[in-house]
Motif scaffolding. Sequence first.
Motif, PDB file in Angstrom:
ATOM      1  N   ASN A  41     -30.169  14.103 -19.743  1.00  0.00           N
ATOM      2  CA  ASN A  41     -29.035  13.315 -19.401  1.00  0.00           C
ATOM      3  C   ASN A  41     -28.478  13.716 -18.100  1.00  0.00           C
ATOM      4  O   ASN A  41     -28.455  14.858 -17.712  1.00  0.00           O
ATOM      5  N   GLY A  42     -28.181  12.773 -17.194  1.00  0.00           N
ATOM      6  CA  GLY A  42     -27.889  13.149 -15.747  1.00  0.00           C
ATOM      7  C   GLY A  42     -28.981  13.355 -14.901  1.00  0.00           C
ATOM      8  O   GLY A  42     -28.637  13.676 -13.834  1.00  0.00           O
ATOM      9  N   GLY A  43     -30.386  13.048 -15.280  1.00  0.00           N
ATOM     10  CA  GLY A  43     -31.195  13.597 -14.565  1.00  0.00           C
ATOM     11  C   GLY A  43     -31.802  12.419 -13.536  1.00  0.00           C
ATOM     12  O   GLY A  43     -32.405  12.737 -12.600  1.00  0.00           O
ATOM     13  N   GLY A  44     -31.232  11.175 -13.847  1.00  0.00           N
ATOM     14  CA  GLY A  44     -31.244  10.036 -12.685  1.00  0.00           C
ATOM     15  C   GLY A  44     -32.159   8.907 -13.207  1.00  0.00           C
ATOM     16  O   GLY A  44     -32.438   8.110 -12.151  1.00  0.00           O
ATOM     17  N   LYS A  45     -32.442   8.725 -14.570  1.00  0.00           N
ATOM     18  CA  LYS A  45     -33.044   7.620 -15.072  1.00  0.00           C
ATOM     19  C   LYS A  45     -32.526   6.421 -14.834  1.00  0.00           C
ATOM     20  O   LYS A  45     -33.126   5.339 -14.233  1.00  0.00           O
ATOM     21  N   THR A  46     -31.267   6.196 -15.050  1.00  0.00           N
ATOM     22  CA  THR A  46     -30.695   4.823 -15.215  1.00  0.00           C
ATOM     23  C   THR A  46     -30.440   4.622 -13.600  1.00  0.00           C
ATOM     24  O   THR A  46     -30.551   3.468 -13.166  1.00  0.00           O
ATOM     25  N   THR A  47     -30.132   5.542 -12.768  1.00  0.00           N
ATOM     26  CA  THR A  47     -29.930   5.544 -11.331  1.00  0.00           C
ATOM     27  C   THR A  47     -31.389   4.877 -10.763  1.00  0.00           C
ATOM     28  O   THR A  47     -31.184   3.699  -9.874  1.00  0.00           O
ATOM     29  N   LEU A  48     -32.324   5.519 -11.122  1.00  0.00           N
ATOM     30  CA  LEU A  48     -33.586   4.902 -10.612  1.00  0.00           C
ATOM     31  C   LEU A  48     -34.090   3.556 -10.992  1.00  0.00           C
ATOM     32  O   LEU A  48     -34.516   2.703 -10.296  1.00  0.00           O
ATOM     33  N   LEU A  49     -33.726   3.348 -12.276  1.00  0.00           N
ATOM     34  CA  LEU A  49     -33.759   1.797 -12.849  1.00  0.00           C
ATOM     35  C   LEU A  49     -32.964   0.969 -11.886  1.00  0.00           C
ATOM     36  O   LEU A  49     -33.528  -0.234 -11.528  1.00  0.00           O
ATOM     37  N   ARG A  50     -31.680   1.074 -11.653  1.00  0.00           N
ATOM     38  CA  ARG A  50     -30.902   0.401 -10.775  1.00  0.00           C
ATOM     39  C   ARG A  50     -31.458   0.155  -9.305  1.00  0.00           C
ATOM     40  O   ARG A  50     -31.232  -0.798  -8.930  1.00  0.00           O
ATOM     41  N   LEU A  51     -31.972   1.138  -9.048  1.00  0.00           N
ATOM     42  CA  LEU A  51     -32.561   1.011  -7.737  1.00  0.00           C
ATOM     43  C   LEU A  51     -33.852  -0.253  -7.644  1.00  0.00           C
ATOM     44  O   LEU A  51     -34.017  -0.638  -6.598  1.00  0.00           O
ATOM     45  N   ILE A  52     -34.485  -0.063  -8.625  1.00  0.00           N
ATOM     46  CA  ILE A  52     -35.710  -1.167  -8.743  1.00  0.00           C
ATOM     47  C   ILE A  52     -35.149  -2.354  -9.079  1.00  0.00           C
ATOM     48  O   ILE A  52     -35.806  -3.083  -8.589  1.00  0.00           O
ATOM     49  N   LEU A  53     -33.963  -2.351  -9.748  1.00  0.00           N
ATOM     50  CA  LEU A  53     -33.491  -3.714  -9.735  1.00  0.00           C
ATOM     51  C   LEU A  53     -32.805  -4.365  -8.665  1.00  0.00           C
ATOM     52  O   LEU A  53     -32.360  -5.707  -8.531  1.00  0.00           O
ATOM     53  N   GLY A  54     -32.527  -3.414  -7.745  1.00  0.00           N
ATOM     54  CA  GLY A  54     -32.001  -3.791  -6.393  1.00  0.00           C
ATOM     55  C   GLY A  54     -30.485  -3.955  -6.486  1.00  0.00           C
ATOM     56  O   GLY A  54     -29.853  -4.478  -5.529  1.00  0.00           O
ATOM     57  N   LEU A  55     -29.622  -3.182  -7.731  1.00  0.00           N
ATOM     58  CA  LEU A  55     -28.271  -3.169  -7.666  1.00  0.00           C
ATOM     59  C   LEU A  55     -27.891  -1.982  -6.819  1.00  0.00           C
ATOM     60  O   LEU A  55     -26.455  -1.789  -6.834  1.00  0.00           O
ATOM     61  N   LEU A  56     -28.508  -0.884  -6.340  1.00  0.00           N
ATOM     62  CA  LEU A  56     -28.393   0.106  -5.575  1.00  0.00           C
ATOM     63  C   LEU A  56     -29.346   0.244  -4.354  1.00  0.00           C
ATOM     64  O   LEU A  56     -30.244  -0.110  -4.487  1.00  0.00           O
ATOM     65  N   THR A  57     -28.803   0.859  -3.345  1.00  0.00           N
ATOM     66  CA  THR A  57     -29.496   0.913  -2.365  1.00  0.00           C
ATOM     67  C   THR A  57     -29.844   2.121  -2.044  1.00  0.00           C
ATOM     68  O   THR A  57     -28.816   2.795  -1.850  1.00  0.00           O
ATOM     69  N   PRO A  58     -31.154   2.499  -1.577  1.00  0.00           N
ATOM     70  CA  PRO A  58     -31.200   4.235  -1.496  1.00  0.00           C
ATOM     71  C   PRO A  58     -30.574   4.492  -0.111  1.00  0.00           C
ATOM     72  O   PRO A  58     -30.631   3.881   0.720  1.00  0.00           O
TER      73      PRO A  58
END
Length: 253
Positions: A41-58
């Motif tokens: 938990n907190g390792g970044g899995k959901t964040t990585l998923l959101r980056l792939i969805l384009g909901l976040l920008t690296p």
Amino acid sequence: MEAEKVIELQDVCFGYEANEVLHHISLTLHRGDFAAMVGPNGGGKTTLLRLILGLLTPRYGTVRVLGQAPEKVRRHIGYVPQHLLFDMQFPASVLDVVLMGRVERCGFGRYGHDDKAKAAAALEKVGLEGYGSRAFSQLSGGERQRVLIAQTLASEPKLLLLDEPGANLDPANRHRIFALLHQLNQELTILLVSHNLNVVSSYVSHVICVNRMADMHAIGEIHVNALADGDWLSIEHIQCPVTTPPQECDHTL
């Protein structure tokens, strides 16, 4: 001939304000892959998923889906969230819910014959043929999950992303969902987040260990891979490396 690259991350860093969550992530999924992301938990899995969805920008690095920026191909990405915000008092039928996957394609107009045919075909694929007129609120948890997958299939995606598809399901329904995904993998590239590798290891082709950094391995290599340096974190009988927290990405902060 190399298979088509469906997801490609190169040197991706991301953080929330001063807190870096993902550090120099590079990985590639090809057409036909079925991968599970695991990690603490907190390792970044959901964040990585959101980056792939384009909901976040690296902050740094690039994310490409089907060779383009994710936001440009979002109509080709199917996404099934972990939690559904749905008013169970709302009188929606199963067909109504599945047709929501056609909204973008029908331009928010009335659903046509083709839309309804695609929705019916999606229900058949998930084993719910004939359920269209049933009330969504009256279904079991496993049936609702299959309806949500059918909704995504109705949008005719090329990539399917799922966040904990087996959460809150009993063991029988959990195995049923992953067996369904294994079957759908014949047509789709699939990436999911899961904490239950004891189940998904029987179905996936690759495991991505995410703990701020990321390592991807073929499922047959996960117990004998060469990542023997440093400490290890056991997650549901699958081992992922725990690295010393690296320095922040100099380019991003």
